[in-house]
Design a protein around this motif. Structure first.
Motif, PDB file in Angstrom:
ATOM      1  N   ALA A 157       0.837  -1.189   0.000  1.00 15.51           N
ATOM      2  CA  ALA A 157       0.000   0.000   0.000  1.00 15.51           C
ATOM      3  C   ALA A 157       0.872   1.240   0.000  1.00 15.51           C
ATOM      4  O   ALA A 157       2.041   1.199   0.346  1.00 15.51           O
ATOM      5  N   GLY A 158       0.282   2.358  -0.391  1.00 18.95           N
ATOM      6  CA  GLY A 158       1.057   3.587  -0.458  1.00 18.95           C
ATOM      7  C   GLY A 158       0.255   4.772   0.019  1.00 18.95           C
ATOM      8  O   GLY A 158      -0.565   4.636   0.902  1.00 18.95           O
ATOM      9  N   PRO A 159       0.476   5.941  -0.575  1.00 17.81           N
ATOM     10  CA  PRO A 159      -0.224   7.144  -0.140  1.00 17.81           C
ATOM     11  C   PRO A 159      -1.725   6.940  -0.135  1.00 17.81           C
ATOM     12  O   PRO A 159      -2.266   6.218  -0.963  1.00 17.81           O
ATOM     13  N   ALA A 160      -2.390   7.558   0.785  1.00 20.77           N
ATOM     14  CA  ALA A 160      -3.839   7.365   0.917  1.00 20.77           C
ATOM     15  C   ALA A 160      -4.583   8.179  -0.123  1.00 20.77           C
ATOM     16  O   ALA A 160      -5.251   9.162   0.181  1.00 20.77           O
ATOM     17  N   ASP A 161      -4.463   7.788  -1.376  1.00 20.25           N
ATOM     18  CA  ASP A 161      -5.185   8.464  -2.456  1.00 20.25           C
ATOM     19  C   ASP A 161      -6.685   8.350  -2.216  1.00 20.25           C
ATOM     20  O   ASP A 161      -7.169   7.365  -1.710  1.00 20.25           O
ATOM     21  N   GLN A 162      -7.396   9.353  -2.630  1.00 21.21           N
ATOM     22  CA  GLN A 162      -8.848   9.313  -2.534  1.00 21.21           C
ATOM     23  C   GLN A 162      -9.414   8.752  -3.826  1.00 21.21           C
ATOM     24  O   GLN A 162      -8.814   8.873  -4.892  1.00 21.21           O
ATOM     25  N   PRO A 163     -10.603   8.107  -3.759  1.00 19.73           N
ATOM     26  CA  PRO A 163     -11.230   7.589  -4.982  1.00 19.73           C
ATOM     27  C   PRO A 163     -11.441   8.705  -5.992  1.00 19.73           C
ATOM     28  O   PRO A 163     -11.607   9.866  -5.636  1.00 19.73           O
ATOM     29  N   ALA A 164     -11.439   8.343  -7.265  1.00 23.40           N
ATOM     30  CA  ALA A 164     -11.686   9.324  -8.316  1.00 23.40           C
ATOM     31  C   ALA A 164     -13.097   9.875  -8.181  1.00 23.40           C
ATOM     32  O   ALA A 164     -14.017   9.182  -7.777  1.00 23.40           O
ATOM     33  N   ASP A 165     -13.264  11.163  -8.511  1.00 25.38           N
ATOM     34  CA  ASP A 165     -14.597  11.763  -8.424  1.00 25.38           C
ATOM     35  C   ASP A 165     -15.555  11.100  -9.396  1.00 25.38           C
ATOM     36  O   ASP A 165     -16.747  10.979  -9.132  1.00 25.38           O
ATOM     37  N   SER A 166     -15.051  10.683 -10.533  1.00 29.07           N
ATOM     38  CA  SER A 166     -15.881   9.985 -11.502  1.00 29.07           C
ATOM     39  C   SER A 166     -15.104   8.780 -12.005  1.00 29.07           C
ATOM     40  O   SER A 166     -13.894   8.762 -11.993  1.00 29.07           O
ATOM     41  N   VAL A 167     -15.825   7.756 -12.437  1.00 29.92           N
ATOM     42  CA  VAL A 167     -15.201   6.536 -12.927  1.00 29.92           C
ATOM     43  C   VAL A 167     -15.443   6.426 -14.423  1.00 29.92           C
ATOM     44  O   VAL A 167     -16.526   6.047 -14.848  1.00 29.92           O
ATOM     45  N   PRO A 168     -14.445   6.784 -15.244  1.00 34.16           N
ATOM     46  CA  PRO A 168     -14.626   6.698 -16.696  1.00 34.16           C
ATOM     47  C   PRO A 168     -14.950   5.279 -17.133  1.00 34.16           C
ATOM     48  O   PRO A 168     -14.427   4.323 -16.575  1.00 34.16           O
ATOM     49  N   ALA A 169     -15.804   5.158 -18.129  1.00 38.36           N
ATOM     50  CA  ALA A 169     -16.206   3.830 -18.597  1.00 38.36           C
ATOM     51  C   ALA A 169     -15.036   3.045 -19.155  1.00 38.36           C
ATOM     52  O   ALA A 169     -15.076   1.827 -19.229  1.00 38.36           O
ATOM     53  N   ASP A 225       3.909   2.845  -5.687  1.00 37.18           N
ATOM     54  CA  ASP A 225       4.620   1.568  -5.640  1.00 37.18           C
ATOM     55  C   ASP A 225       5.665   1.537  -4.540  1.00 37.18           C
ATOM     56  O   ASP A 225       5.861   0.517  -3.876  1.00 37.18           O
ATOM     57  N   VAL A 226       6.355   2.650  -4.330  1.00 37.35           N
ATOM     58  CA  VAL A 226       7.367   2.701  -3.271  1.00 37.35           C
ATOM     59  C   VAL A 226       6.710   2.564  -1.905  1.00 37.35           C
ATOM     60  O   VAL A 226       7.165   1.802  -1.042  1.00 37.35           O
ATOM     61  N   ALA A 227       5.612   3.283  -1.699  1.00 42.99           N
ATOM     62  CA  ALA A 227       4.916   3.188  -0.427  1.00 42.99           C
ATOM     63  C   ALA A 227       4.356   1.785  -0.222  1.00 42.99           C
ATOM     64  O   ALA A 227       4.326   1.267   0.900  1.00 42.99           O
ATOM     65  N   ALA A 228       3.927   1.161  -1.311  1.00 43.35           N
ATOM     66  CA  ALA A 228       3.433  -0.213  -1.234  1.00 43.35           C
ATOM     67  C   ALA A 228       4.552  -1.135  -0.781  1.00 43.35           C
ATOM     68  O   ALA A 228       4.366  -2.001   0.077  1.00 43.35           O
ATOM     69  N   ALA A 229       5.718  -0.955  -1.348  1.00 42.94           N
ATOM     70  CA  ALA A 229       6.861  -1.792  -0.979  1.00 42.94           C
ATOM     71  C   ALA A 229       7.228  -1.598   0.489  1.00 42.94           C
ATOM     72  O   ALA A 229       7.644  -2.532   1.172  1.00 42.94           O
ATOM     73  N   GLU A 230       7.065  -0.387   0.995  1.00 39.46           N
ATOM     74  CA  GLU A 230       7.368  -0.125   2.403  1.00 39.46           C
ATOM     75  C   GLU A 230       6.428  -0.912   3.309  1.00 39.46           C
ATOM     76  O   GLU A 230       6.837  -1.403   4.369  1.00 39.46           O
TER      77      GLU A 230
END
Length: 351
Positions: free
Chosen positions: A43-55, A76-81
């Motif tokens: 896991a990595g930075p706590a990104d927020q979900p996209a406001d919209s989900v393109p088809a 990816d780096v945060a995920a590796a950590e």
């Protein structure tokens, strides 16, 4: 079908980053990753979900290539950590792809006729391990119905069959460092594995939860990297008859997670994650043409013209195998790419 994941009590200090999954279960997840995929994720930075989900967003199994953007690299780096925080402690039953036990500490069942390991019996042991990991405390009735449907659970034949298969799995899983069996003897509370033994699917659920849109982007990446193929891929029907409903749930949730990651990657311009997500989706559910279209779109966004054509070729091969025709939206995408100069293979109707 109930899928459980115990919560772990944490002590003072660094907070455990995966609520809903124990440290031991996370250790097993990443052990399975290292053994099955040969690469680390997390896991990595706590990104927020996209406001919209393109088809066009889609999922898949990503190549172990360098990230195409700094934002992608940061995830990816945060995920590796996160991976570095955990260590394996028990066998993992891998069901998100070919069925197998990763990290078994004992001996695989041996065929009497050859004196060598029996692939068929090893697979049946793996299926039992998956069943018990997902149904802790299973009764003799449930166990019998899962592996010998139609047999009377209280009959001598069923009891003998259970004892034989249980014994094989017990020897196969082996013991932990303290000599405790990973498959204890039958107790009053039913058949159950050592609490540290789990499945990659349970770890996936702990990372993603029931609603992928609420998971962090690094958690989505980590979870989807566990996917090695379609759920229970190549497993013999007689071993997984009990998993029909679970299979459907797995396909739906993995695909949803992949589309969520693909959508976020499209918005953020993380082309590598977008390609990865799309591959996962079409691998898990090849009947979902939206996943194939998303994969084509991701390859086009990456400038991989030949790979985009190969994806279309793969779709046609799948449709030929199931004797189906492409959806109108798929044909529109292909026609649009041809008009832009892309060399797209043709289906049966274009040959």
């Amino acid at each position: 079908m109930t899928i459980t994941a115990e919560h772990e009590t944490t002590t003072a200090g660094a907070a455990w980053p995966l609520p809903g999954i124990t440290r031991a279960q996370a250790q097993q997840l990443f052990d399975a990753l290292a053994a099955a995929l040969g690469q680390g994720v997390g896991a990595g930075p706590a990104d927020q979900p996209a406001d919209s989900v393109p088809a066009s967003a889609a999922p898949a199994s990503a190549p172990a290539s360098v990230s195409s953007s700094s934002g992608e690299a940061a995830v990816d780096v945060a995920a590796a950590e996160l991976v570095e925080r955990v260590r394996p402690s028990a066998p993992v039953v891998a069901i998100m792809g070919p069925l197998r036990v990763v990290g078994a500490a004992g001996d695989a069942p041996v065929a009497r006729s050859t004196g060598t390991a029996s692939e068929a019996q090893t697979q049946r042991c793996a299926a039992l391990a998956a069943f018990l990991a997902l149904h802790p405390g299973a009764s003799a009735e449930a166990y019998t119905a899962a592996f010998w449907p139609g047999e009377r659970a209280d009959g001598p034949a069923a009891a003998a069959s259970r004892n034989k298969l249980s014994g094989q799995l017990r020897r196969y899983l082996g013991q932990d460092a303290h000599g405790r069996p990973f498959f204890p003897r039958l107790r009053a509370d039913g058949y159950r594995l050592h609490e540290a033994v789990t499945t990659d699917w349970q770890t996936f659920c702990g990372l993603v939860g029931s609603e992928p849109s609420r998971a962090s982007t690094p958690a989505l990446v980590a979870a989807l990297r566990l996917v090695r193929g379609a759920p229970f891929e190549h497993a013999r029907p007689r071993n997984i008859g009990w998993a029909d409903d679970l299979h459907r749930v797995m396909v739906e949730r993995i695909t949803a997670a992949a589309f969520e990651l693909g959508a976020r990657a499209e918005v953020a311009g993380r082309v590598g994650h977008r390609q990865f997500a799309a591959r996962v989706a079409r691998t898990v559910d090849p009947s979902c043409e939206a996943a194939w279209r998303a994969s084509v779109a991701a390859e086009v966004a990456a400038g991989a013209r030949e790979e985009a054509a190969r994806v279309v070729e793969g779709l046609y091969a799948y449709l030929d195998a199931v004797e189906s025709e492409p959806e109108a939206e798929t044909m529109e995408v292909i026609a649009r790419l041809r008009a832009q100069g892309y060399r797209m293979p043709g289906g049966r109707e274009h040959e």
